[in-house]
Design an enzyme around this catalytic site. Structure first.
Site, PDB file in Angstrom:
ATOM      1  N   HIS A 157     -10.616   6.509  -2.669  1.00  0.00           N
ATOM      2  CA  HIS A 157      -9.345   6.750  -1.972  1.00  0.00           C
ATOM      3  C   HIS A 157      -9.326   6.160  -0.571  1.00  0.00           C
ATOM      4  O   HIS A 157      -8.267   6.096   0.047  1.00  0.00           O
ATOM      5  CB  HIS A 157      -9.074   8.258  -1.902  1.00  0.00           C
ATOM      6  CG  HIS A 157      -8.730   8.833  -3.232  1.00  0.00           C
ATOM      7  ND1 HIS A 157      -7.461   9.233  -3.586  1.00  0.00           N
ATOM      8  CD2 HIS A 157      -9.507   9.057  -4.325  1.00  0.00           C
ATOM      9  CE1 HIS A 157      -7.465   9.677  -4.825  1.00  0.00           C
ATOM     10  NE2 HIS A 157      -8.693   9.592  -5.299  1.00  0.00           N
ATOM     11  N   ASP A 365      -6.714   2.906   6.891  1.00  0.00           N
ATOM     12  CA  ASP A 365      -6.399   3.985   5.944  1.00  0.00           C
ATOM     13  C   ASP A 365      -6.433   3.418   4.533  1.00  0.00           C
ATOM     14  O   ASP A 365      -5.937   2.304   4.310  1.00  0.00           O
ATOM     15  CB  ASP A 365      -4.990   4.531   6.242  1.00  0.00           C
ATOM     16  CG  ASP A 365      -4.859   6.015   5.935  1.00  0.00           C
ATOM     17  OD1 ASP A 365      -5.573   6.493   5.034  1.00  0.00           O
ATOM     18  OD2 ASP A 365      -4.055   6.687   6.596  1.00  0.00           O
TER      19      ASP A 365
HETATM   20  P1  ADP Z   1      -5.452  11.634   4.119  1.00  0.00           P
HETATM   21  O1  ADP Z   1      -5.714  11.667   2.655  1.00  0.00           O
HETATM   22  O2  ADP Z   1      -6.394  10.782   4.895  1.00  0.00           O
HETATM   23  O3  ADP Z   1      -5.299  12.977   4.741  1.00  0.00           O
HETATM   24  P2  ADP Z   1      -2.718  10.754   3.443  1.00  0.00           P
HETATM   25  O4  ADP Z   1      -1.586  10.380   4.332  1.00  0.00           O
HETATM   26  O5  ADP Z   1      -2.951   9.827   2.322  1.00  0.00           O
HETATM   27  O6  ADP Z   1      -4.014  10.922   4.359  1.00  0.00           O
HETATM   28  O7  ADP Z   1      -2.450  12.191   2.834  1.00  0.00           O
HETATM   29  C1  ADP Z   1      -2.195  13.277   3.657  1.00  0.00           C
HETATM   30  C2  ADP Z   1      -1.541  14.376   2.834  1.00  0.00           C
HETATM   31  O8  ADP Z   1      -1.703  15.598   3.541  1.00  0.00           O
HETATM   32  C3  ADP Z   1      -0.049  14.172   2.637  1.00  0.00           C
HETATM   33  O9  ADP Z   1       0.310  14.620   1.347  1.00  0.00           O
HETATM   34  C4  ADP Z   1       0.554  15.040   3.713  1.00  0.00           C
HETATM   35  O10 ADP Z   1       1.817  15.563   3.395  1.00  0.00           O
HETATM   36  C5  ADP Z   1      -0.448  16.164   3.831  1.00  0.00           C
HETATM   37  N1  ADP Z   1      -0.465  16.691   5.208  1.00  0.00           N
HETATM   38  C6  ADP Z   1      -0.865  16.054   6.322  1.00  0.00           C
HETATM   39  N2  ADP Z   1      -0.682  16.836   7.406  1.00  0.00           N
HETATM   40  C7  ADP Z   1      -0.140  17.984   6.965  1.00  0.00           C
HETATM   41  C8  ADP Z   1       0.300  19.197   7.587  1.00  0.00           C
HETATM   42  N3  ADP Z   1       0.252  19.382   8.916  1.00  0.00           N
HETATM   43  N4  ADP Z   1       0.790  20.181   6.802  1.00  0.00           N
HETATM   44  C9  ADP Z   1       0.855  20.009   5.469  1.00  0.00           C
HETATM   45  N5  ADP Z   1       0.471  18.892   4.825  1.00  0.00           N
HETATM   46  C10 ADP Z   1      -0.025  17.897   5.559  1.00  0.00           C
HETATM   47  O1  F6P Z   2      -7.763  10.820   0.973  1.00  0.00           O
HETATM   48  C1  F6P Z   2      -8.924  10.778   1.724  1.00  0.00           C
HETATM   49  C2  F6P Z   2      -9.567  12.148   1.825  1.00  0.00           C
HETATM   50  O2  F6P Z   2     -10.786  12.006   2.403  1.00  0.00           O
HETATM   51  C3  F6P Z   2      -9.779  12.852   0.545  1.00  0.00           C
HETATM   52  O3  F6P Z   2     -10.891  12.448  -0.146  1.00  0.00           O
HETATM   53  C4  F6P Z   2      -9.899  14.227   1.041  1.00  0.00           C
HETATM   54  O4  F6P Z   2      -9.724  15.180   0.077  1.00  0.00           O
HETATM   55  C5  F6P Z   2      -8.826  14.263   2.101  1.00  0.00           C
HETATM   56  O5  F6P Z   2      -8.839  13.003   2.662  1.00  0.00           O
HETATM   57  C6  F6P Z   2      -8.981  15.383   3.089  1.00  0.00           C
HETATM   58  O6  F6P Z   2     -10.278  15.467   3.559  1.00  0.00           O
HETATM   59  P1  F6P Z   2     -11.160  16.774   3.406  1.00  0.00           P
HETATM   60  O7  F6P Z   2     -11.283  17.037   1.946  1.00  0.00           O
HETATM   61  O8  F6P Z   2     -12.446  16.459   4.071  1.00  0.00           O
HETATM   62  O9  F6P Z   2     -10.382  17.853   4.103  1.00  0.00           O
END
Ligand code: ADP
Ligand code: F6P
Length: 468
Positions: A157, A365
């Site tokens: 991912h 990212d």
């Molecule tokens: P990562 O996997 O690195 O966290 P992504 O943007 O791919 O980054 O995914 C983040 C996910 O987490 C999204 O579905 C987003 O809606 C959710 N998310 C991020 N911040 C918040 C928050 N403050 N409250 C609820 N959901 C959140």
């Molecule tokens: O999408 C990237 C990622 O590292 C996922 O593998 C992971 O579940 C998510 O972000 C949030 O990170 P964590 O599981 O460490 O809270």
């Protein structure tokens, strides 16, 4: 009928999908598994004094969830250690933040061994096994040691880094060799795929075949790019729900006619939050008449709080947001609203919909699902503008966004200005283009493509071309 076994570090039971959770992986898999009669295996998130190997098996929403606890040392060395102090910064090009500790390596391999030993008795002859993300790179190797002959796929991912960056990892070759025990490896982008191929060919002495297969370490595997999507239709439904509408109205009232520039991220150094704050400040400095006309709403939920680099970042962001507000705020206007809490998905959808600008500017990212959620949540008649980092995997698909270099503060400031002033016709056109792709390449499309390839079926190239 063959079942699908999904393995990931973090397991979010599908019944929780209505609730806002952090992390794209959890969101994507809960959507994908809702339709599958499969098993979702992983860490319970619970910590015990000593590892027992006990499995807690529950049936939730048609999916069997199998969870194992880990002991404290495992969590420190595997999750906080090798996964989040070594691999995460390395794969996001932050070699300055990488910690190399022998105990982390050992803990990482030990937990992968424990996962394999615990999962093994659940595996039936025709099951397809689909392993997720950087926590579990060597899992297939550990399963093969149990003589597991099933087809095993792996999806990364996060980005796969450029060869010279990856080579800074001690024992990099050993780690890549473990990947050759999968049948199929998926990356988010062609960029990551190429970086992996380059490593295999130029460092591991392997061969890239004309059909995309890779041979090295005496084994041949398939590797391809599978850009992950969101559960687009459900997110659009959530954006039109009563809860979303309530949040939309709450935001609109508190905006008092001001334009809202919104960021939603885990509080992670890969997300470029400091650079974003500074670019927004630059925008205010470049356009003093915009003071009082706009504000930045940054929602940044704390994550991996036991890791020092995350604690340091949080302290720096507290101070930076405080400084910008101290210097620019007036008695009736606060330029930065900085919020550390998590929101439900429908609440987030309402916040996105009330925003005039979505600021998604990670330094690096794998994909970035927030960019896709922002687009899905917009009102098509009066949509907000997406500003997207060229270093998010999503940029390869979302070309109708305003694409920026997050390291270029002036360019980001000008993109904010362009977004804030963009005429309705252009906003609609860009949004329509983005939405078409977000709907077409959703999470079901992603899963179907990966699973079909894992089963050995041909890729649906014509569909990829149709939406490209
Ligand atoms: P990562 O996997 O690195 O966290 P992504 O943007 O791919 O980054 O995914 C983040 C996910 O987490 C999204 O579905 C987003 O809606 C959710 N998310 C991020 N911040 C918040 C928050 N403050 N409250 C609820 N959901 C959140
Ligand atoms: O999408 C990237 C990622 O590292 C996922 O593998 C992971 O579940 C998510 O972000 C949030 O990170 P964590 O599981 O460490 O809270």
């Amino acid at each position: 009928m063959s079942r699908l076994i999904v393995v990931s570090n973090r397991v979010n039971p599908p019944a929780d999908t209505a609730v806002g959770t952090q992390g794209g992986l959890a969101m994507a898999l809960s959507a994908a598994l809702r339709e599958e009669n499969g098993i979702w295996f992983g860490w319970s998130g619970q910590v015990t004094d000593t590892y027992t190997g006990h499995l807690s098996i529950q049936k939730i929403g048609g999916v069997t969830v199998a969870l194992t606890d880990l002991e404290q040392q495992d969590v420190q060395e595997y999750y906080n250690g090798y996964a989040n102090r070594t691999l995460w910064p390395l794969f996001h090009y932050r070699t300055d933040l990488v910690a190399f500790e022998r105990t982390y390596d050992e803990g990482y391999l030990r937990v992968n061994q424990r996962f394999a030993d615990t999962l093994f008795p659940l595996i039936e002859k025709d099951d397809l096994i689909w392993v997720q993300d950087y926590h579990l790179l060597p899992l297939a190797q550990k399963l093969r040691e149990h003589e597991v002959k099933n087809r095993i796929g792996f999806f990364l991912h996060i980005p796969w880094p450029a060869m010279r960056v990856f080579q800074t990892l001690p024992k990099h070759m050993e780690l890549v060799e473990t990947l050759f025990d999968y049948d199929l490896i998926g990356f988010q982008t062609e960029d990551s795929l190429s970086a992996f191929q380059e490593y295999v060919v130029n460092c591991a002495g392997g061969e890239l075949h004309a059909d995309g297969r890779l041979t090295a370490f005496g084994k041949t595997i398939q590797a391809a790019a599978f850009p992950i999507g969101i559960d687009a239709e459900e997110f659009i439904t959530a954006a039109n729900s009563d809860k979303a509408l309530a949040f939309y109205n709450l935001m609109r009232n508190s905006q008092a006619g001001r334009k809202m520039i919104t960021g939603v991220d885990r509080l992670d150094y890969s997300k470029g939050l400091e650079e974003r704050f500074l670019a927004y400040e630059q925008f205010l400095n470049n356009h003093p008449r915009m003071e009082g006309e706009v504000f930045l709403m940054q929602i940044a939920t704390a994550t991996r709080e036991e890791v020092g680099t995350y604690q340091d970042l949080r302290a720096r962001l507290d101070s930076l947001s405080g400084r910008i507000n101290g210097e620019h705020a007036t008695i009736d206007w606060v330029p930065v609203r900085y919020v550390n809490r998590a929101y439900r998905r429908d609440e987030l959808a309402g916040i996105y919909r009330a925003s005039q600008v979505g600021l998604v500017t990670p330094l690096r990212d794998g994909m970035n699902l927030v960019a896709k959620e922002f687009v899905a949540a917009q009102d098509e008649r009066d949509p907000g503008v997406l500003i997207l980092s060229e270093f998010a995997g999503a940029a390869a698909q979302m070309k109708a966004a305003l694409i920026v270099n997050p390291f270029d503060r002036q360019a980001m400031a000008e993109a904010i200005s362009e977004a804030v002033h963009m005429p309705l016709k252009e906003r609609r056109q860009r949004h329509a283009d983005l939405l078409e792709d977000v709907k077409a390449r959703d999470v079901v499309w992603w899963r179907n493509d990966f699973v079909a390839r894992l089963k050995g079926e041909p890729v649906r190239l014509h569909e990829v071309e149709a939406v490209a």
